[in-house]
Design an enzyme around this catalytic site. Sequence first.
Site, mmCIF file in Angstrom:
data_model
loop_
_atom_site.group_PDB
_atom_site.id
_atom_site.type_symbol
_atom_site.label_atom_id
_atom_site.label_comp_id
_atom_site.label_asym_id
_atom_site.label_seq_id
_atom_site.Cartn_x
_atom_site.Cartn_y
_atom_site.Cartn_z
ATOM 1 N N LYS A 1 -11.120 -5.466 -5.463
ATOM 2 C CA LYS A 1 -12.067 -4.480 -5.589
ATOM 3 C C LYS A 1 -11.159 -3.190 -6.534
ATOM 4 O O LYS A 1 -12.135 -2.788 -7.399
ATOM 5 C CB LYS A 1 -12.691 -3.907 -4.511
ATOM 6 C CG LYS A 1 -13.588 -4.832 -3.567
ATOM 7 C CD LYS A 1 -13.656 -4.324 -2.345
ATOM 8 C CE LYS A 1 -13.832 -5.450 -1.258
ATOM 9 N NZ LYS A 1 -13.925 -5.119 0.311
ATOM 10 N N LYS B 1 -4.408 -11.500 -7.818
ATOM 11 C CA LYS B 1 -5.603 -11.775 -6.862
ATOM 12 C C LYS B 1 -6.716 -10.958 -7.442
ATOM 13 O O LYS B 1 -6.746 -9.732 -7.936
ATOM 14 C CB LYS B 1 -5.244 -10.844 -5.582
ATOM 15 C CG LYS B 1 -6.228 -11.483 -4.615
ATOM 16 C CD LYS B 1 -5.768 -10.655 -3.143
ATOM 17 C CE LYS B 1 -6.211 -9.343 -2.973
ATOM 18 N NZ LYS B 1 -6.220 -8.955 -1.667
ATOM 19 N N LYS C 1 0.824 -1.127 0.074
ATOM 20 C CA LYS C 1 -0.132 0.052 -0.040
ATOM 21 C C LYS C 1 0.911 1.195 0.005
ATOM 22 O O LYS C 1 0.408 2.286 -0.814
ATOM 23 C CB LYS C 1 -1.044 -0.019 1.325
ATOM 24 C CG LYS C 1 -2.031 -0.971 1.390
ATOM 25 C CD LYS C 1 -3.308 -0.670 0.636
ATOM 26 C CE LYS C 1 -4.203 -1.702 0.064
ATOM 27 N NZ LYS C 1 -4.809 -2.602 1.118
HETATM 28 P P1 TYM Z 1 -11.089 -7.152 2.683
HETATM 29 O O1 TYM Z 1 -12.343 -6.105 2.640
HETATM 30 O O2 TYM Z 1 -9.911 -6.763 1.695
HETATM 31 O O3 TYM Z 1 -11.627 -8.563 1.900
HETATM 32 C C1 TYM Z 1 -12.707 -9.256 2.842
HETATM 33 C C2 TYM Z 1 -12.434 -10.693 2.932
HETATM 34 O O4 TYM Z 1 -12.283 -11.457 1.303
HETATM 35 C C3 TYM Z 1 -10.935 -12.020 1.419
HETATM 36 N N1 TYM Z 1 -10.529 -12.004 -0.079
HETATM 37 C C4 TYM Z 1 -10.165 -12.995 -0.806
HETATM 38 N N2 TYM Z 1 -10.226 -14.092 -0.510
HETATM 39 C C5 TYM Z 1 -9.652 -15.045 -1.702
HETATM 40 N N3 TYM Z 1 -9.246 -14.572 -2.717
HETATM 41 C C6 TYM Z 1 -9.628 -13.127 -3.102
HETATM 42 N N4 TYM Z 1 -9.132 -12.695 -4.444
HETATM 43 C C7 TYM Z 1 -9.915 -12.366 -2.109
HETATM 44 N N5 TYM Z 1 -9.948 -10.854 -1.975
HETATM 45 C C8 TYM Z 1 -10.425 -10.760 -0.787
HETATM 46 C C9 TYM Z 1 -10.180 -11.644 2.303
HETATM 47 O O5 TYM Z 1 -8.847 -12.126 2.675
HETATM 48 C C10 TYM Z 1 -11.035 -11.069 3.442
HETATM 49 O O6 TYM Z 1 -11.180 -12.270 4.231
HETATM 50 N N6 TYM Z 1 -8.282 -6.523 6.438
HETATM 51 C C11 TYM Z 1 -9.539 -7.090 6.128
HETATM 52 C C12 TYM Z 1 -10.651 -6.570 6.668
HETATM 53 C C13 TYM Z 1 -10.734 -6.758 8.198
HETATM 54 C C14 TYM Z 1 -10.772 -8.016 8.957
HETATM 55 C C15 TYM Z 1 -10.749 -7.660 10.382
HETATM 56 C C16 TYM Z 1 -10.976 -9.252 8.642
HETATM 57 C C17 TYM Z 1 -10.778 -5.736 9.340
HETATM 58 N N7 TYM Z 1 -10.533 -6.371 10.464
HETATM 59 C C18 TYM Z 1 -10.968 -8.561 11.320
HETATM 60 C C19 TYM Z 1 -11.036 -10.285 9.612
HETATM 61 C C20 TYM Z 1 -10.904 -10.065 10.878
HETATM 62 C C21 TYM Z 1 -9.638 -6.833 4.597
HETATM 63 O O7 TYM Z 1 -9.057 -5.866 4.271
HETATM 64 O O8 TYM Z 1 -10.433 -7.569 3.868
#
Ligand code: TYM
Length: 331
Positions: free
Chosen positions: A197, A194, A111
Site C-alpha cells: 500500500k 512486494k 520500519k
Molecule cells: P497487512 O495489512 O500489511 O496485510 C494484510 C494481509 O495481506 C498480506 N499481503 C500480501 N500477501 C502477498 N503478497 C503481497 N504483496 C502482500 N501484501 C500484503 C499480508 O501478508 C497480510 O496477510 N500484521 C498484519 C496485520 C495483522 C494480523 C494480525 C494478521 C495484525 N494482527 C493477526 C494476522 C493475524 C499486516 O500488517 O498485514
Amino acid sequence: MEIVVSGIRPTGNLHLGNYFGALSNFLKMQQTHHCFFFIADYHSLTTHPTPSDLHGNVKQVLVEYLAAGIDPEKATLYIQSDLPETAELYLLLNMNAYMGELERVTTFKEKARKQAENVNAGLLTYPSLMAADIIIHKAHKVPVGKDQEQHLELTRTFARRFNRMYNHEFFPEPTAFNFGAELIKIPGLDGSGKMGKSEGEGNAIFLADDPKIIRKKVMRAVTDAGPTTPNQPMTEAVAILFSLMRTMSKPETVDHFLNEYNACTIRYGDLKKQLAEDIVNFTAPIRERIHELAADEKYLSKVATMGAEKAHESAGKTISEVREIIGFRKF
Ligand code: TYM
C-alpha cells in the site's frame, strides 16, 4: 472445529497482494472453519500515529472485506479496537517478550529504517500485539502472506512460553496458512519487490481501481528489450508480469505467452493487454459491490456491532481464564 484468525491494517485500499496473500484464503476458510477476521486499527498507529481519517480508513477495509465476499453471518468480522481484551492480553504478553527477540524482527528493522524519526514502542512490540490478536481466540490457523511468517513464529514462541511459564497447556501454537502449499508474495508492478500500500504510484493494483487505471498501471509496468535466444532466463521485471499472470489468468493464457517468450516471438504489449483485461474482469464485480456497500452505513454499523459482540464472547472467555491462570483473582 479449527479456529482461524487474521487481520488487515486500515492504511489504504486493499490490493491484489492482500487479496491473494490473505483474503482469498479467508473466503474459503469461512465455509469450513470457525473464523475471526478483523481490521487492525491499533496496529495502523505504529506507522500512522495521527491518521487524518482513521474512521474512514477502517470503513474502507470493512467495505472491501464484505465486497470481496466475507459473510458476516458465517465469520466474525470485527474491528480490533472494539476488543479491549486484545489490549489486555498484549500488555500481559509484553511482560514475557524480550527486547532481543523483538529487535531481531525483520519488519521492525525495516520500519525503523524507514521511519527513523518515529521508532516507537508500538513498532517494537508489534509482534506481541499480533500474537494477542491471534491467541485471544485460541486460534490454530492464520491465513497470511509470506511477509507475516516471522510474526507467526514469534506468536508460537509467546504461546509456548506462556504455557510453559504457567505450566498449563492453554494456548494452541498457531501456524501461518495458505491453501496453496506455500505462503505467497505478490510482487509489485514497479519491480520493487512486494506489492504494497505504501510503495510508490504504479506499484499496486487496488480492488477498487477502475478499469482505466488498471490498464494504465499494467501498460506502464517495466519490461526489457525482449529475449534474443530461445529459453533465455527471464529478467526480474518480466518474471513479475508472468507471476501476476499466473494468479490472474487461465493456465492456457500463461502457456501461450510462455511459449512465445521461449520462442523469442513475444510482444510484451500483447501480454500486458491480456493481463490488464484479466485483472479488470476479476475485480469488476468486487468494485461494484464496494460502491454499493460504501453507501449503506446502516448495514455497516450492524455488521460491526454484531462482530464486536461475537468477538467479545470468545475473547472475554480467554482473558478471564488467563487472569485466573496468572493469579489475578477477586477478593
Ligand atoms: P497487512 O495489512 O500489511 O496485510 C494484510 C494481509 O495481506 C498480506 N499481503 C500480501 N500477501 C502477498 N503478497 C503481497 N504483496 C502482500 N501484501 C500484503 C499480508 O501478508 C497480510 O496477510 N500484521 C498484519 C496485520 C495483522 C494480523 C494480525 C494478521 C495484525 N494482527 C493477526 C494476522 C493475524 C499486516 O500488517 O498485514
